[in-house]
Write a protein that holds these residues in place. Structure first.
Motif, PDB file in Angstrom:
ATOM      1  N   TYR A  67      -7.712   1.658  -7.898  1.00 15.43           N
ATOM      2  CA  TYR A  67      -7.045   0.319  -7.102  1.00 15.43           C
ATOM      3  C   TYR A  67      -6.453   0.375  -5.973  1.00 15.43           C
ATOM      4  N   LEU A  68      -5.565   1.358  -5.791  1.00 15.36           N
ATOM      5  CA  LEU A  68      -5.057   1.683  -4.403  1.00 15.36           C
ATOM      6  C   LEU A  68      -6.302   2.026  -3.600  1.00 15.36           C
ATOM      7  N   GLY A  69      -7.155   2.780  -3.813  1.00 12.41           N
ATOM      8  CA  GLY A  69      -8.162   3.181  -2.934  1.00 12.41           C
ATOM      9  C   GLY A  69      -8.879   1.792  -2.259  1.00 12.41           C
ATOM     10  N   LYS A  70      -9.261   1.016  -3.346  1.00 16.27           N
ATOM     11  CA  LYS A  70      -9.890  -0.062  -3.034  1.00 16.27           C
ATOM     12  C   LYS A  70      -9.177  -1.032  -2.104  1.00 16.27           C
ATOM     13  N   VAL A  71      -7.941  -1.278  -2.413  1.00 20.63           N
ATOM     14  CA  VAL A  71      -7.124  -2.110  -1.567  1.00 20.63           C
ATOM     15  C   VAL A  71      -6.983  -1.625  -0.195  1.00 20.63           C
ATOM     16  N   THR A  72      -6.929  -0.372  -0.041  1.00 19.43           N
ATOM     17  CA  THR A  72      -6.746   0.085   1.155  1.00 19.43           C
ATOM     18  C   THR A  72      -7.837   0.081   1.785  1.00 19.43           C
ATOM     19  N   GLU A  73      -9.000   0.115   1.521  1.00 22.57           N
ATOM     20  CA  GLU A  73     -10.243   0.051   1.946  1.00 22.57           C
ATOM     21  C   GLU A  73     -10.569  -1.487   2.266  1.00 22.57           C
ATOM     22  N   GLU A  74     -10.269  -2.459   1.431  1.00 22.57           N
ATOM     23  CA  GLU A  74     -10.349  -3.890   1.844  1.00 22.57           C
ATOM     24  C   GLU A  74      -9.649  -3.972   3.123  1.00 22.57           C
ATOM     25  N   VAL A  75      -8.131  -3.857   2.907  1.00 20.03           N
ATOM     26  CA  VAL A  75      -7.446  -4.175   4.116  1.00 20.03           C
ATOM     27  C   VAL A  75      -7.782  -3.579   5.421  1.00 20.03           C
ATOM     28  N   GLY A  76      -8.375  -2.321   5.239  1.00 19.69           N
ATOM     29  CA  GLY A  76      -8.762  -1.828   6.454  1.00 19.69           C
ATOM     30  C   GLY A  76     -10.006  -2.362   7.090  1.00 19.69           C
ATOM     31  N   GLN A  77     -11.085  -2.955   6.353  1.00 18.29           N
ATOM     32  CA  GLN A  77     -12.175  -3.460   6.594  1.00 18.29           C
ATOM     33  C   GLN A  77     -11.893  -4.872   7.313  1.00 18.29           C
ATOM     34  N   ILE A  78     -10.935  -5.569   6.928  1.00 19.57           N
ATOM     35  CA  ILE A  78     -10.623  -6.878   7.201  1.00 19.57           C
ATOM     36  C   ILE A  78      -9.885  -7.025   8.452  1.00 19.57           C
ATOM     37  N   ARG A  79      -9.096  -5.751   8.625  1.00 19.42           N
ATOM     38  CA  ARG A  79      -8.192  -5.596  10.117  1.00 19.42           C
ATOM     39  C   ARG A  79      -9.383  -5.081  11.027  1.00 19.42           C
ATOM     40  N   ALA A  80     -10.183  -4.486  10.784  1.00 23.14           N
ATOM     41  CA  ALA A  80     -11.439  -3.948  11.651  1.00 23.14           C
ATOM     42  C   ALA A  80     -12.147  -4.907  12.400  1.00 23.14           C
ATOM     43  N   ARG A  81     -12.390  -6.356  11.356  1.00 23.67           N
ATOM     44  CA  ARG A  81     -13.217  -7.132  12.119  1.00 23.67           C
ATOM     45  C   ARG A  81     -12.478  -8.386  12.523  1.00 23.67           C
ATOM     46  N   LYS A 134       0.604  -3.976  -6.399  1.00 22.30           N
ATOM     47  CA  LYS A 134       1.999  -3.618  -6.528  1.00 22.30           C
ATOM     48  C   LYS A 134       2.485  -3.723  -8.027  1.00 22.30           C
ATOM     49  N   LEU A 135       2.086  -4.665  -8.558  1.00 20.54           N
ATOM     50  CA  LEU A 135       2.315  -4.929  -9.953  1.00 20.54           C
ATOM     51  C   LEU A 135       1.642  -3.638 -10.790  1.00 20.54           C
ATOM     52  N   ALA A 136       0.538  -3.565 -10.506  1.00 24.39           N
ATOM     53  CA  ALA A 136       0.085  -2.559 -11.516  1.00 24.39           C
ATOM     54  C   ALA A 136       0.625  -1.040 -11.181  1.00 24.39           C
ATOM     55  N   ALA A 137       0.877  -0.592  -9.833  1.00 24.60           N
ATOM     56  CA  ALA A 137       1.453   0.443  -9.478  1.00 24.60           C
ATOM     57  C   ALA A 137       2.648   0.784  -9.946  1.00 24.60           C
ATOM     58  N   SER A 138       3.667  -0.436  -9.885  1.00 31.68           N
ATOM     59  CA  SER A 138       4.921  -0.145 -10.250  1.00 31.68           C
ATOM     60  C   SER A 138       5.030   0.114 -11.945  1.00 31.68           C
ATOM     61  N   GLU A 139       4.236  -0.955 -12.634  1.00 31.11           N
ATOM     62  CA  GLU A 139       4.307  -0.747 -14.120  1.00 31.11           C
ATOM     63  C   GLU A 139       3.580   0.426 -14.568  1.00 31.11           C
ATOM     64  N   LEU A 189       0.943  -1.181   0.126  1.00 30.43           N
ATOM     65  CA  LEU A 189       0.003  -0.135   0.066  1.00 30.43           C
ATOM     66  C   LEU A 189       0.779   1.137   0.103  1.00 30.43           C
ATOM     67  N   ALA A 190       1.876   1.302   0.838  1.00 28.95           N
ATOM     68  CA  ALA A 190       2.698   2.642   0.894  1.00 28.95           C
ATOM     69  C   ALA A 190       3.569   2.541  -0.088  1.00 28.95           C
ATOM     70  N   TRP A 191       4.126   1.624  -0.534  1.00 29.62           N
ATOM     71  CA  TRP A 191       5.149   1.746  -1.860  1.00 29.62           C
ATOM     72  C   TRP A 191       4.231   2.151  -2.989  1.00 29.62           C
ATOM     73  N   SER A 192       3.052   1.614  -3.123  1.00 26.82           N
ATOM     74  CA  SER A 192       2.406   2.239  -4.367  1.00 26.82           C
ATOM     75  C   SER A 192       2.092   3.496  -4.414  1.00 26.82           C
ATOM     76  N   ALA A 193       1.506   3.772  -3.068  1.00 27.31           N
ATOM     77  CA  ALA A 193       1.056   5.126  -2.898  1.00 27.31           C
ATOM     78  C   ALA A 193       2.094   6.307  -3.172  1.00 27.31           C
ATOM     79  N   CYS A 194       3.435   5.969  -2.770  1.00 24.65           N
ATOM     80  CA  CYS A 194       4.699   6.808  -3.140  1.00 24.65           C
ATOM     81  C   CYS A 194       4.635   7.131  -4.838  1.00 24.65           C
ATOM     82  N   TRP A 195       4.738   5.601  -5.346  1.00 25.95           N
ATOM     83  CA  TRP A 195       5.254   5.687  -6.861  1.00 25.95           C
ATOM     84  C   TRP A 195       4.025   6.665  -7.676  1.00 25.95           C
ATOM     85  N   LEU A 196       2.635   6.465  -7.057  1.00 27.99           N
ATOM     86  CA  LEU A 196       1.647   7.165  -7.561  1.00 27.99           C
ATOM     87  C   LEU A 196       1.707   8.665  -7.258  1.00 27.99           C
TER      88      LEU A 196
END
Length: 394
Positions: free
Chosen positions: A295-309, A326-331, A240-247
């Motif tokens: 995609y970054l927003g959706k994966v961030t949301e998914e991870v946050g929801q899983i952690r919350a429960r 990671k693949l999409a963001a880097s490429e 999540l963090a790496w992809s955000a940096c690249w973006l």
């Protein structure tokens, strides 16, 4: 204790001031291949090393949404600084979620106060960047001795503490990996290799050898079961963090390029904004950034929801989503940078003296596919797809 200014998370004026400092030193950091000490001084003083530290320990108590938003903004100033900071936040998350109560009580207030920049030690010459195995072994029971060499450690000679993967003991298998925290004051630290690379030069990711001893309560997670904490924390927060940096880096320079092109031609000397070819190229760059952002927003949301429960992040579909991010963001961010260089032209896009930092951004983003090799993730996603036969798309 180091004093830090009390600022709310995402205070726009404060963030803008930090980004301005990062941007002011970015060219020199890159040219001299040096760690961004001035920028990190700002991050320390303003409390951003403690972004993920809970408020009870003096931190900002932020979550992954705030992390990815700030990573994008900081990367718009200096990608090397943002990536080094993001990796520190990745290590902080490990301490918050998996350290012993004793270690959390000792370490987290120091991180929040800006005293401790954490570096990650996971690479070994014998295995490269493979995360879930280790060769160098811990020794002892009442406290552990370590002698650890790593060919690449981001900010290794500037860190105040290290999270280190070790084989659980001399007789343990290489997949029985234990994560330990070691304070730099308790280690003999020797630089063993320099960092001379095409891009990301400011991360100063040198080789180091660490020799010392750590207390039993410095084990993070269960002994021999690093895979569990990696799946819960290191991998998701890292992607999540790496992809955000690249973006963030690509987005910032795209904004500069668009403003330059849109300026009157007699001032910018750039491409014709009314040209269909220029418009198409701009649209294709924008498409790549839009896709990564969504995609970054959706994966961030998914991870946050899983952690919350209290759910698990090592399920096949979730791992595929994280790897895909990671693949999409880097490429795609690198492809966007490549297209921006073509659009801007030889002088403005390719020149090192251009007012646009496109040449540096291009070099920096070329590292994204190599930073934990995309080859591993393509193979992993292929294997995981057999386990997720329901095809659980995000």
């Amino acid at each position: 204790m180091t004093q830090r200014e009390e600022v709310p998370v995402q205070n726009s004026d404060d963030v803008a001031e930090v980004v301005a400092v990062l941007a002011a030193h970015a060219a020199d950091v890159d040219a001299r291949s040096r760690f961004p000490v001035e920028s990190f001084a700002q991050l320390r003083r303003r409390g951003y090393l403690g972004l993920l530290v809970p408020a009870e320990y003096g931190g900002m108590g932020a979550g992954l949404t705030e992390l990815t938003a700030l990573a994008q903004q900081f990367a718009g100033g200096c990608l090397s600084t943002a990536m080094s900071w993001a990796m520190h936040c990745q290590q902080t998350d490990l301490v918050v979620r998996h350290a012993t109560p004793e270690l959390r009580a000792r370490l987290l207030p120091r991180i929040a106060a800006g005293e401790v920049y954490l570096a990650s030690v996971t690479t070994e010459s014998s295995k490269g960047g493979h995360l879930l195995s280790a060769h160098d072994a811990l020794r002892g029971d009442d406290g552990y001795s370590l002698d650890r060499e790593a060919p690449v450690v981001t900010g290794g000679m500037h860190a105040d503490g290290f999270l280190i993967t070790m084989r659980d003991g001399p007789d343990a298998a290489e997949h029985e990996v234990t994560l330990v925290y070691a304070d730099s004051a308790d280690l003999k630290i020797e630089q063993t290799a320099v960092w001379q690379t095409m891009g990301m030069r400011g991360t100063d990711s040198v080789g180091v050898r660490l020799v010392g001893r750590v207390a039993p309560d410095c084990v993070v997670g269960e002994r021999g079961k690093f895979r569990q904490v990696a799946a819960d924390s290191m991998v998701p927060v890292g992607h999540l963090a790496w992809s955000a940096c690249w973006l963030g880096a690509a987005r910032a320079v795209f904004g500069q390029l668009v403003r330059r092109i849109a300026a009157p031609r007699q001032k910018s000397g750039g491409p014709d904004v009314n040209s269909p070819l220029v418009q198409e190229r701009v649209a294709r760059i924008r498409l790549d950034l839009e896709l990564v952002s969504a995609y970054l927003g959706k994966v961030t949301e998914e991870v946050g929801q899983i952690r919350a429960r209290g759910g698990r992040l090592d399920m096949p579909a979730v791992q595929i989503h994280l790897n895909t991010l990671k693949l999409a963001a880097s490429e795609l961010t690198f492809r966007a940078a490549d297209r921006m260089v073509q659009l801007a032209g030889l002088a403005a896009g390719y020149g090192t003296d251009s007012p646009l930092p496109l040449e540096r951004t291009f070099r920096d983003l070329r590292s994204a596919a190599l930073n934990y090799s995309n080859d591993r993730l393509w193979t992993a996603n292929g294997t995981l797809s057999w386990a997720d036969r329901a095809v659980s798309l995000l």
